[in-house]
Design a protein around this motif. Sequence first.
Motif, PDB file in Angstrom:
ATOM      1  N   PHE A 143     101.205 116.487  11.510  1.00 52.26           N
ATOM      2  CA  PHE A 143     102.103 116.419  11.456  1.00 52.26           C
ATOM      3  C   PHE A 143     103.310 115.790  10.590  1.00 52.26           C
ATOM      4  N   ASN A 144     105.008 115.843  10.419  1.00 54.07           N
ATOM      5  CA  ASN A 144     105.594 114.580   9.792  1.00 54.07           C
ATOM      6  C   ASN A 144     106.890 115.861  10.293  1.00 54.07           C
ATOM      7  N   ASN A 145     108.014 114.993  10.567  1.00 55.74           N
ATOM      8  CA  ASN A 145     109.718 114.725  11.073  1.00 55.74           C
ATOM      9  C   ASN A 145     110.257 114.177  10.213  1.00 55.74           C
ATOM     10  N   SER A 146     110.029 113.962   9.349  1.00 55.05           N
ATOM     11  CA  SER A 146     110.986 112.924   8.364  1.00 55.05           C
ATOM     12  C   SER A 146     111.957 113.242   8.003  1.00 55.05           C
ATOM     13  N   LYS A 147     113.556 112.994   7.116  1.00 50.80           N
ATOM     14  CA  LYS A 147     114.114 113.924   7.009  1.00 50.80           C
ATOM     15  C   LYS A 147     114.222 113.790   5.486  1.00 50.80           C
ATOM     16  N   LYS A 148     113.221 113.054   5.219  1.00 49.41           N
ATOM     17  CA  LYS A 148     112.340 113.122   3.508  1.00 49.41           C
ATOM     18  C   LYS A 148     112.536 114.183   3.018  1.00 49.41           C
ATOM     19  N   LEU A 149     112.036 114.891   4.413  1.00 50.33           N
ATOM     20  CA  LEU A 149     110.434 116.257   3.676  1.00 50.33           C
ATOM     21  C   LEU A 149     111.772 117.255   3.779  1.00 50.33           C
ATOM     22  N   PHE A 150     112.269 117.449   5.347  1.00 47.04           N
ATOM     23  CA  PHE A 150     112.920 118.801   5.525  1.00 47.04           C
ATOM     24  C   PHE A 150     114.575 118.952   5.558  1.00 47.04           C
ATOM     25  N   THR A 151     115.351 120.483   5.188  1.00 46.67           N
ATOM     26  CA  THR A 151     116.587 120.333   5.822  1.00 46.67           C
ATOM     27  C   THR A 151     116.039 121.282   7.237  1.00 46.67           C
ATOM     28  N   GLU A 152     117.257 120.956   7.497  1.00 46.62           N
ATOM     29  CA  GLU A 152     117.409 121.237   9.192  1.00 46.62           C
ATOM     30  C   GLU A 152     116.235 123.190   9.338  1.00 46.62           C
ATOM     31  N   GLU A 153     116.711 123.711   8.946  1.00 45.23           N
ATOM     32  CA  GLU A 153     116.185 125.111   8.699  1.00 45.23           C
ATOM     33  C   GLU A 153     115.012 124.961   8.518  1.00 45.23           C
ATOM     34  N   GLY A 154     114.785 124.532   7.313  1.00 46.91           N
ATOM     35  CA  GLY A 154     113.281 124.194   6.859  1.00 46.91           C
ATOM     36  C   GLY A 154     112.124 123.292   7.599  1.00 46.91           C
ATOM     37  N   PHE A 155     113.072 122.707   8.087  1.00 44.32           N
ATOM     38  CA  PHE A 155     112.244 121.549   9.496  1.00 44.32           C
ATOM     39  C   PHE A 155     111.620 122.707  10.778  1.00 44.32           C
ATOM     40  N   GLU A 156     112.809 123.740  11.455  1.00 45.01           N
ATOM     41  CA  GLU A 156     112.353 124.711  12.136  1.00 45.01           C
ATOM     42  C   GLU A 156     111.033 125.231  11.817  1.00 45.01           C
ATOM     43  N   ILE A 157     111.010 126.569  10.443  1.00 46.15           N
ATOM     44  CA  ILE A 157     109.424 126.415   9.914  1.00 46.15           C
ATOM     45  C   ILE A 157     108.444 125.729  10.371  1.00 46.15           C
ATOM     46  N   VAL A 158     108.632 125.124   9.306  1.00 49.65           N
ATOM     47  CA  VAL A 158     107.776 123.662  10.007  1.00 49.65           C
ATOM     48  C   VAL A 158     107.214 124.006  11.066  1.00 49.65           C
ATOM     49  N   VAL A 159     107.731 123.406  12.402  1.00 44.01           N
ATOM     50  CA  VAL A 159     107.908 123.695  14.044  1.00 44.01           C
ATOM     51  C   VAL A 159     106.655 125.229  14.330  1.00 44.01           C
ATOM     52  N   VAL A 160     107.194 125.760  13.346  1.00 46.97           N
ATOM     53  CA  VAL A 160     106.912 127.467  13.780  1.00 46.97           C
ATOM     54  C   VAL A 160     105.104 127.242  13.793  1.00 46.97           C
ATOM     55  N   LYS A 161     105.338 126.879  12.630  1.00 48.47           N
ATOM     56  CA  LYS A 161     103.905 126.720  11.528  1.00 48.47           C
ATOM     57  C   LYS A 161     103.323 126.052  12.171  1.00 48.47           C
ATOM     58  N   ILE A 162     103.126 124.578  12.673  1.00 46.20           N
ATOM     59  CA  ILE A 162     102.536 123.727  13.052  1.00 46.20           C
ATOM     60  C   ILE A 162     102.158 123.751  14.493  1.00 46.20           C
ATOM     61  N   ALA A 163     102.600 124.611  15.633  1.00 44.87           N
ATOM     62  CA  ALA A 163     103.359 124.977  16.677  1.00 44.87           C
ATOM     63  C   ALA A 163     101.927 126.458  16.656  1.00 44.87           C
ATOM     64  N   SER A 164     102.130 127.202  16.169  1.00 39.04           N
ATOM     65  CA  SER A 164     101.332 128.194  15.447  1.00 39.04           C
ATOM     66  C   SER A 164      99.631 127.896  15.187  1.00 39.04           C
ATOM     67  N   LEU A 165      99.517 127.459  14.934  1.00 43.69           N
ATOM     68  CA  LEU A 165      97.991 126.327  14.226  1.00 43.69           C
ATOM     69  C   LEU A 165      97.639 125.635  15.514  1.00 43.69           C
ATOM     70  N   VAL A 166      98.259 125.296  16.377  1.00 43.33           N
ATOM     71  CA  VAL A 166      97.779 124.227  17.309  1.00 43.33           C
ATOM     72  C   VAL A 166      97.426 125.411  18.645  1.00 43.33           C
ATOM     73  N   TYR A 167      98.211 126.724  18.892  1.00 40.36           N
ATOM     74  CA  TYR A 167      98.315 127.481  19.676  1.00 40.36           C
ATOM     75  C   TYR A 167      96.512 128.283  19.629  1.00 40.36           C
ATOM     76  N   LYS A 168      97.005 128.202  17.445  1.00 43.23           N
ATOM     77  CA  LYS A 168      95.132 129.582  17.515  1.00 43.23           C
ATOM     78  C   LYS A 168      93.990 127.992  17.695  1.00 43.23           C
ATOM     79  N   LEU A 169      94.471 127.548  17.275  1.00 44.80           N
ATOM     80  CA  LEU A 169      93.073 126.537  17.399  1.00 44.80           C
ATOM     81  C   LEU A 169      92.756 126.072  19.117  1.00 44.80           C
TER      82      LEU A 169
END
Length: 319
Positions: A237-263
């Motif tokens: 999981f990355n949270n670097s400002k170099k990779l994401f906009t604010e809106e795009g970062f929220e989508i990334v958090v949802v993706k990672i959280a969903s994977l953590v939840y499923k596993l």
Amino acid sequence: MKSLKTLFLKRKFPYSKIRITRQGILYILVLIIIGFAAFNSGNNMIYLIFAIALSLMGVSSYLAVRNLSHIDIKIESPQEIYVGKETFLSVILLNKEDRKKFVIDVELMGKNFHFDVVEKNEKKSNSFTFNKRGKFEIGKIKVRSSYPFGFFIREKEITSNEVFFVFPEIRDILISQKNSIQLNALRQENDGDFYSVDDYKEGIDARRISWKISAKLGEEKVIMFANSEGSNYTIVFNNSKKLFTEEGFEIVVVKIASLVYKLFHIRLNFDFISPKINLKCTNFEDYLRIMQYLSEVTREDNEPIRNTKGITYENIELI
């Protein structure tokens, strides 16, 4: 006289707000009419009625102060609260006196909890649906009552230091097997828990084709299943400002959280790598620690983690 004045100033007003009700307005109007009648007529009976009616106001004030004193509030929240999913929070009204409390309303985050009679400890629950992840502090809780006669609604505030976490939204996901990601636990037979999808290849059992997913993606996809024994994955999981906009970062958090939840819920061990925490998730405490981190995380000025063997947001699709 000076000591009485000092005592009066030091005594804290018991309410943060007092509001008169319709019944209270009518009562005061009747009281004014009786008062005028008593002064104009000089009738002792009317004076007596006026005095009794006036004394009821004083009795009402005394009983109201006692009713809202020596109480406390405790909040119960579940360990797992997710954005967009209905959950229940409970308010426990603690009565620290032997005498009962009556007609008390507790306001928590815009929801009302009503208590008719409280002997010792009474518990009420209400449903909430949160639309934002994060760490929430309860802070000030409004407690109000119209007891005893309903003439006034008296309100006081009780401060709570309790906190709870709202985890990111959990969505259905597809996990890409591109970029040489090794998913060693995938089984080729139709058993186990649903884990991901892959492109249909000649020789694969056609019964494992998901026509619904295939229609959505425009190409034939087969469902892969996960074996819960002896599996281990790495989530990066990355949270670097170099990779994401604010809106795009929220989508990334949802993706990672969903994977953590499923596993976690299909009982697969995995490593979680991030700029702040790195741990192997093997139990519920580890899971909660990861989800609490994801509930609070924000973008930061740091260097992205480079890990070609781990599962990143790029390998996860929301469906």
